[in-house]
Structures are given as C-alpha cells and as structure tokens.
Motif scaffolding. Structure first.
Motif, PDB file in Angstrom:
ATOM      1  N   GLN A  19      -3.316  -7.675 -17.262  1.00 31.92           N
ATOM      2  CA  GLN A  19      -3.515  -8.941 -16.604  1.00 31.92           C
ATOM      3  C   GLN A  19      -4.065  -8.663 -15.218  1.00 31.92           C
ATOM      4  N   ALA A  20      -4.544  -9.709 -14.560  1.00 35.89           N
ATOM      5  CA  ALA A  20      -5.166  -9.545 -13.261  1.00 35.89           C
ATOM      6  C   ALA A  20      -4.110  -9.311 -12.197  1.00 35.89           C
ATOM      7  N   GLN A  21      -4.256  -8.202 -11.449  1.00 37.29           N
ATOM      8  CA  GLN A  21      -3.349  -7.910 -10.354  1.00 37.29           C
ATOM      9  C   GLN A  21      -3.758  -8.723  -9.137  1.00 37.29           C
ATOM     10  N   ASN A  22      -2.771  -9.185  -8.389  1.00 36.54           N
ATOM     11  CA  ASN A  22      -3.028 -10.029  -7.224  1.00 36.54           C
ATOM     12  C   ASN A  22      -2.657  -9.248  -5.964  1.00 36.54           C
ATOM     13  N   CYS A  23      -3.669  -8.839  -5.168  1.00 28.52           N
ATOM     14  CA  CYS A  23      -3.436  -8.058  -3.953  1.00 28.52           C
ATOM     15  C   CYS A  23      -3.980  -8.789  -2.729  1.00 28.52           C
ATOM     16  N   ASN A  24      -3.259  -8.687  -1.628  1.00 27.41           N
ATOM     17  CA  ASN A  24      -3.667  -9.304  -0.370  1.00 27.41           C
ATOM     18  C   ASN A  24      -4.367  -8.262   0.502  1.00 27.41           C
ATOM     19  N   PRO A  25      -5.689  -8.349   0.653  1.00 29.15           N
ATOM     20  CA  PRO A  25      -6.414  -7.337   1.436  1.00 29.15           C
ATOM     21  C   PRO A  25      -6.056  -7.342   2.920  1.00 29.15           C
ATOM     22  N   GLY A  26      -5.371  -8.384   3.368  1.00 27.93           N
ATOM     23  CA  GLY A  26      -4.986  -8.448   4.777  1.00 27.93           C
ATOM     24  C   GLY A  26      -3.742  -7.641   5.109  1.00 27.93           C
ATOM     25  N   ILE A  27      -3.067  -7.114   4.079  1.00 31.15           N
ATOM     26  CA  ILE A  27      -1.865  -6.298   4.288  1.00 31.15           C
ATOM     27  C   ILE A  27      -2.209  -4.839   4.035  1.00 31.15           C
ATOM     28  N   PRO A  28      -1.847  -3.923   4.930  1.00 29.06           N
ATOM     29  CA  PRO A  28      -2.151  -2.503   4.722  1.00 29.06           C
ATOM     30  C   PRO A  28      -1.475  -1.963   3.458  1.00 29.06           C
ATOM     31  N   GLU A  29      -2.147  -1.027   2.791  1.00 29.37           N
ATOM     32  CA  GLU A  29      -1.579  -0.397   1.599  1.00 29.37           C
ATOM     33  C   GLU A  29      -0.343   0.413   1.973  1.00 29.37           C
ATOM     34  N   THR A  30       0.688   0.310   1.166  1.00 26.79           N
ATOM     35  CA  THR A  30       1.883   1.128   1.375  1.00 26.79           C
ATOM     36  C   THR A  30       1.906   2.339   0.441  1.00 26.79           C
ATOM     37  N   THR A  31       1.059   2.321  -0.602  1.00 28.25           N
ATOM     38  CA  THR A  31       0.958   3.469  -1.519  1.00 28.25           C
ATOM     39  C   THR A  31      -0.526   3.809  -1.742  1.00 28.25           C
ATOM     40  N   PRO A  32      -1.239   4.239  -0.703  1.00 29.27           N
ATOM     41  CA  PRO A  32      -2.676   4.517  -0.836  1.00 29.27           C
ATOM     42  C   PRO A  32      -2.946   5.684  -1.793  1.00 29.27           C
ATOM     43  N   ASP A  33      -4.155   5.704  -2.358  1.00 29.61           N
ATOM     44  CA  ASP A  33      -4.529   6.738  -3.325  1.00 29.61           C
ATOM     45  C   ASP A  33      -4.371   8.146  -2.757  1.00 29.61           C
ATOM     46  N   ASN A  34      -4.714   8.326  -1.474  1.00 33.03           N
ATOM     47  CA  ASN A  34      -4.698   9.673  -0.901  1.00 33.03           C
ATOM     48  C   ASN A  34      -3.292  10.241  -0.709  1.00 33.03           C
ATOM     49  N   ARG A  35      -2.294   9.452  -1.007  1.00 30.09           N
ATOM     50  CA  ARG A  35      -0.924   9.935  -0.951  1.00 30.09           C
ATOM     51  C   ARG A  35      -0.543  10.731  -2.210  1.00 30.09           C
ATOM     52  N   PHE A  36      -1.353  10.590  -3.256  1.00 28.66           N
ATOM     53  CA  PHE A  36      -1.006  11.169  -4.553  1.00 28.66           C
ATOM     54  C   PHE A  36      -2.015  12.230  -4.995  1.00 28.66           C
TER      55      PHE A  36
END
Length: 351
Positions: A19-36
């Motif tokens: 299903q479509a994920q709903n993300c708010n681009p105005g909030i900083p990522e708490t689990t960014p890709d570069n963490r993994f």
C-alpha cells in the motif's frame, strides 16, 4: 463468558501488504538509509545500534531482491509462538536470532512516515501492523509490549489472545543514553523529594506506552491509576467501560458547560459479510450513551447501509472500529465480543 480462540484469529481475511506509504517531507528522517549496511542475504546491520535485523518479517520469503508477499497466516504468532518460531530459524548462516526488546524495536520506527512507519527501502513490504517485542509488561506478565508500525504506537497486549507479526534481530545493542534511561534510574540520596516524586511519576507514565513523557505538561495530568482506580474491571484487569458507564461510575456530558443527557439510539445493526465467522452485531445504544453521532458519522461511516467495506485488517490497523478498539476500548482480537450472533440465530436485527 466463553471465548473461542482462533489460530491465527481469522487473519486469513487479511489482504496483500502493499500500500502507499505516507511520509511527511518536512520532518527529518530518523532512520536514514546511510545508517544501515544492507546485505544481499536478507539481513541488514544498523550501524547506530550495532544490531543485525532480518529485512523481511517472520514467514515472509526473500526472493533475492525484496520481501515477497506472504500468506497471511504464515506471518502471525502469539507471543510464545513468536519466541519459539524465531529460536528455530537459521538465516544468513546464523541461528541465534531472537525477538527484539521494546527498546530495540523502537529504533526502527521512522517518525516521519506512517502506513508503515518504517524505512520501506531497508525493510520492504513491511505490514503496518503490530509487531511483538520480548518485553513483558512489568505490572502484569500476562501482557507483552508491541509496536504498531502503522504509526509507531506502543502498547502492552495479552500474550495468549493476540497474534501479531515478528521482526527478528541478533546481536547486542550499543549503550545509549536517552530520556527513558534517565527516568528508569532509581532515586538517589541527592534527589529532592519533589524531584523524586516527579521522576517516579514519569517512570510509571513511560511504562504504559501511551503518554509522551517528553511533553513538559505531562506531570500536570492526573495519574491514570488514580483517576481510574474505582472503575469496574474485566477478567483481564482492564477497565470495563460499558459496565462503568451502566453503573454510573462514568456520567458523560454532551458538552463542557451543560448537563444535558446523551441522546441514546436503540438500534442494533447486523453485519453478515463475515466469512466463516458468526455475524457481527453493532449496538448503537452502548456507543451513543457516551459518543455523539458526529464521532463516527459521516467521517468514518456514511448514513447508508452497505457503503463501507469493513475489513479485519483495516480494524487492526486503526481504521473504522479500530479508531477506538484496541486503544481505549476492548481489543478487536476478542472475537466473540463482536461476532456475537450465530449464523442461524432466530433473533431479528436490522441489517
């Protein structure tokens, strides 16, 4: 009351996960890709915590590129079943997988996203549903903590009634200092009486998984144990809200500044599209005794029969009846509370 427990609780009704994920681009990522650090064998290393996670849910196959849609019954376990199943798994050459603690699973919640509230590039095809943790509720070990990846909500639910999904983990979490760690510290001699009292109150509020302890106004609220101490309880120790209402322990008002009685509606609705389950009876009376019509109509339910297709997965994910049930009302996993009319029942109820 006799409960018939289904295994896995009629979760055959659940559809595909995508299903479509709903993300708010105005909030900083708490689990960014570069963490993994992502590995091709369906595992990922979280460099922030040091933990190693399975990219797919338990029972969800890895097809070499992503997590493939599973059969619904393969991904659900009660709490004990989750622990036993994970202990028998070998993945990426490791056989020491386990159920994560509440603190560990909480690190995967992506605060800016909902449905699901997780980094869907790192953990593809994740269901926006509750996931078990290893932690029991401190005041009642018949309950265990879970996190709903619909919105990151945390709660403690009965271990033997509820069937939820599982994310496997291995390794040990790096030491981290957080507000939860500070609150959980026992009072020390240098603490003032006022500080000790405040810390203990915050500690108890933090444990219920509902209150936002980072809100500075949290200590101004009446303690939940105090406010609900005299309410009638059900067999599991939770507040029986309907009994509390009928006994006069709770007297709803139609507004802040008046004492007008609630407008009660004597109308039962029978829902027959229930698959192999008994019919669902919706009693307007028990709901209208403390909820205004506008709470449900027409944002959730139009004033017309047959317009809304209520599915069990929607309810479990906090929609329709799940807006209250599982949060402030009894769990939707208590099947017979809703599926209360046998299919051959002679009772006449509005459809």
């Amino acid at each position: 009351m006799h409960l018939r427990f289904l295994n896995p609780l009629v979760l055959l009704l659940l559809p595909a996960l995508t299903q479509a994920q709903n993300c708010n681009p105005g909030i900083p990522e708490t689990t960014p890709d570069n963490r993994f650090d992502v590995h091709m064998d369906a595992v990922v290393v979280d460099n922030s915590t040091g933990l190693i996670w399975s990219r797919c849910m338990l029972g969800q196959p890895w097809d070499g590129k992503t997590c493939a849609p599973p059969k619904a019954v393969a991904t659900f376990r009660d709490w004990a079943g989750a622990i036993n199943s994970v202990s028998r798994i070998t993945l990426a050459g490791f056989d020491d997988w386990r159920l994560p603690t509440l603190k560990e699973l909480r690190t995967l919640v992506e605060q800016r996203c909902k449905e699901p509230s997780i980094n869907s590039r790192i953990f593809p095809e994740t269901s926006p549903a509750p996931f078990w943790t290893l932690d029991s509720y401190l005041d009642n070990h018949e309950y265990a903590w879970r996190i709903s990846f619909d919105d990151g909500n945390e709660n403690a639910d009965l271990k033997f009634i509820n069937s939820y999904r599982v994310r496997m983990v291995r390794g040990q979490m790096k030491p981290q200092i957080s507000i939860e760690d500070v609150i959980k510290l026992e009072p020390v001699a240098m603490d003032s009486d006022e500080l000790r009292k405040e810390r203990l109150q915050l500690r108890k509020l933090w444990q219920d998984g509902i209150h936002d302890i980072t809100n500075p106004d949290i200590i101004k609220l009446q303690n939940p144990d105090e406010s609900m101490s005299g309410f009638t309880r059900n067999q599991w120790g939770r507040v029986d809200w309907v009994s509390a209402l009928q006994s006069g322990e709770i007297i709803p008002k139609t507004g802040y500044d008046n004492d007008q009685p609630m407008l009660e509606l004597e109308l039962d609705i029978l829902l027959k599209d229930t698959g192999q389950m008994d019919y669902v009876k919706f009693p307007h009376k028990q709901h209208s005794q403390w909820l205004a019509c506008s709470n449900c109509h027409t944002r959730l339910f139009p004033y017309k029969a047959g317009v809304v297709n209520i599915r069990m997965d929607d309810v479990l994910n906090g929609k329709y009846c799940g807006m209250c049930h599982g949060k402030v009302a009894f769990s939707p996993m208590l099947c017979e509370r809703c599926h209360s009319v046998p299919k051959q029942s002679p009772v006449k109820i509005a459809e």
